[in-house]
Design an enzyme around this catalytic site. Structure first.
Site, mmCIF file in Angstrom:
data_model
loop_
_atom_site.group_PDB
_atom_site.id
_atom_site.type_symbol
_atom_site.label_atom_id
_atom_site.label_comp_id
_atom_site.label_asym_id
_atom_site.label_seq_id
_atom_site.Cartn_x
_atom_site.Cartn_y
_atom_site.Cartn_z
ATOM 1 N N ASN A 9 -2.514 3.745 5.666
ATOM 2 C CA ASN A 9 -2.822 4.005 7.079
ATOM 3 C C ASN A 9 -1.520 4.434 7.754
ATOM 4 O OD1 ASN A 9 -3.432 3.879 9.793
ATOM 5 N ND2 ASN A 9 -3.732 1.648 9.840
ATOM 6 N N LYS A 11 -1.116 5.365 10.736
ATOM 7 C CA LYS A 11 -1.069 5.029 12.171
ATOM 8 C C LYS A 11 -0.555 6.244 12.955
ATOM 9 C CE LYS A 11 -0.508 0.279 10.824
ATOM 10 N NZ LYS A 11 -0.025 -1.040 11.128
ATOM 11 N N HIS A 93 -9.460 -1.652 13.231
ATOM 12 C CA HIS A 93 -8.093 -2.119 12.976
ATOM 13 C C HIS A 93 -7.639 -2.976 14.159
ATOM 14 C CE1 HIS A 93 -3.787 -2.141 12.370
ATOM 15 N NE2 HIS A 93 -4.028 -1.821 11.118
ATOM 16 N N GLU A 95 -5.024 -3.081 15.734
ATOM 17 C CA GLU A 95 -4.323 -2.330 16.798
ATOM 18 C C GLU A 95 -5.327 -1.632 17.707
ATOM 19 O OE1 GLU A 95 -1.687 -0.219 14.168
ATOM 20 O OE2 GLU A 95 -0.641 -2.099 13.743
ATOM 21 N N GLU A 163 -6.849 -8.302 7.229
ATOM 22 C CA GLU A 163 -5.498 -8.036 7.707
ATOM 23 C C GLU A 163 -5.101 -9.060 8.761
ATOM 24 O OE1 GLU A 163 -4.400 -3.655 6.963
ATOM 25 O OE2 GLU A 163 -5.236 -3.826 8.956
ATOM 26 N N GLY A 169 2.993 -5.193 10.026
ATOM 27 C CA GLY A 169 4.223 -4.578 10.525
ATOM 28 C C GLY A 169 5.330 -5.583 10.821
ATOM 29 N N SER A 208 1.999 -5.952 5.661
ATOM 30 C CA SER A 208 3.316 -5.958 5.037
ATOM 31 C C SER A 208 3.268 -5.922 3.511
ATOM 32 C CB SER A 208 4.149 -7.143 5.549
ATOM 33 O OG SER A 208 4.332 -7.037 6.955
HETATM 34 P P1 PGA Z 1 1.789 -2.768 7.494
HETATM 35 O O1 PGA Z 1 0.392 -2.372 8.199
HETATM 36 O O2 PGA Z 1 1.603 -2.502 6.014
HETATM 37 O O3 PGA Z 1 2.809 -1.834 8.122
HETATM 38 O O4 PGA Z 1 2.024 -4.184 7.796
HETATM 39 C C1 PGA Z 1 -0.811 -2.686 7.578
HETATM 40 C C2 PGA Z 1 -1.967 -2.171 8.399
HETATM 41 O O5 PGA Z 1 -1.933 -2.288 9.622
HETATM 42 O O6 PGA Z 1 -2.951 -1.645 7.829
#
Ligand code: PGA
Length: 248
Positions: A9, A11, A93, A95, A163, A169, A208
């Site tokens: 992803n 983003k 997601h 976010e 997640e 992140g 992560s």
């Molecule tokens: P990250 O994000 O691997 O940067 O922690 C994972 C995600 O949001 O799918």
């Protein structure tokens, strides 16, 4: 047998020049026996699809509207994503849930739109740090799962991504015991609701995931792959994750 899936992803990251990473990812993972997917920003979907043509790399979107068309400035529909030739869309997601106030009902409607357009929906679930500290993780995940996943979901058209919000992140990864507990719980709920389809639905872990921790995470039962953010932007990070999944 559930086929493994390594999903990236991007983003709101990347550029036209960065799409060259797709060539490397496609080439270096060609010999792996699993599905690979990159979800770039929607502006780059078309070019990403052109680059991925003739390879086994799948291209997907990061969100869709629940309507097919209409007066929704700035949004894109699942039908448009499918029209381009993309195969997957990430839905719900954390976010999107946080930045755009999407709740599980919205997520279900978007997932329905995705399925009726012939896309595979990757439906994301996850608890916040406060919810985990209050020992509410399974209750939160169970609630999100019950509402967000549409009745029309099957093993072929739906993937679930766990997640934990606090691991996204942040460089903090859930322990394998934490992942194991939640994935087993999700699997049991999916089987209760969907029977054999629920047993075959793929479950991804996200938060992560890096080359250094991928093998340990993939050794966990009921982990069928990963949804990777930061470490999917560069082939030099994402390819080792794909290879660790292939070897698991
Ligand atoms: P990250 O994000 O691997 O940067 O922690 C994972 C995600 O949001 O799918």
């Amino acid at each position: 047998m559930r086929r493994k899936l390594a999903a990236g992803n991007w983003k709101m990251n990347g550029s036209r020049a960065a799409l060259a990473e797709l060539d490397l990812i496609a080439r270096e993972s060609a010999a792996c026996d699993l599905d690979t997917l990159i979800c770039p920003p929607s502006l780059y979907l078309s070019e990403a699809l052109t680059r991925a043509e003739g390879t086994s790399l799948h291209i997907g979107a990061q969100d869709c509207h629940f309507e097919t068309s209409g007066a929704h400035t700035g949004d894109i529909s699942a039908a448009m994503i499918a029209d381009l030739g993309a195969s997957h869309v990430i839905i719900g997601h954390s976010e999107r849930r946080a930045d755009h106030g999407e709740d599980s009902e919205d997520v279900r409607e978007k997932a329905r739109a995705a399925l009726s357009s012939g896309l595979t929906a990757i439906i994301c679930l996850g608890e916040s740090e406060d919810q985990r500290l209050a020992c509410n993780t399974l209750e939160i995940i169970g609630g999100q799962l019950a509402i967000s996943v549409p009745d029309a979901s099957t093993a072929a058209n739906t993937v679930i991504a766990y997640e934990p919000v606090w691991a996204i992140g942040t460089g903090r990864t859930a322990t394998t015991a934490e992942i194991d507990e939640v994935h087993d719980f999700i699997r049991a709920r999916l089987i209760d609701r969907f029977g054999e389809e629920g047993a075959q639905m793929r479950l991804l872990y996200g938060g992560s995931v890096k080359p250094a921790n991928a093998a340990e995470i993939f050794a966990t039962d009921n982990v069928d792959g990963a949804l990777v953010g930061g470490a999917s932007l560069k082939a030099e990070d994402f390819v080792p994750i794909i290879k660790a999944l292939d070897a698991s």
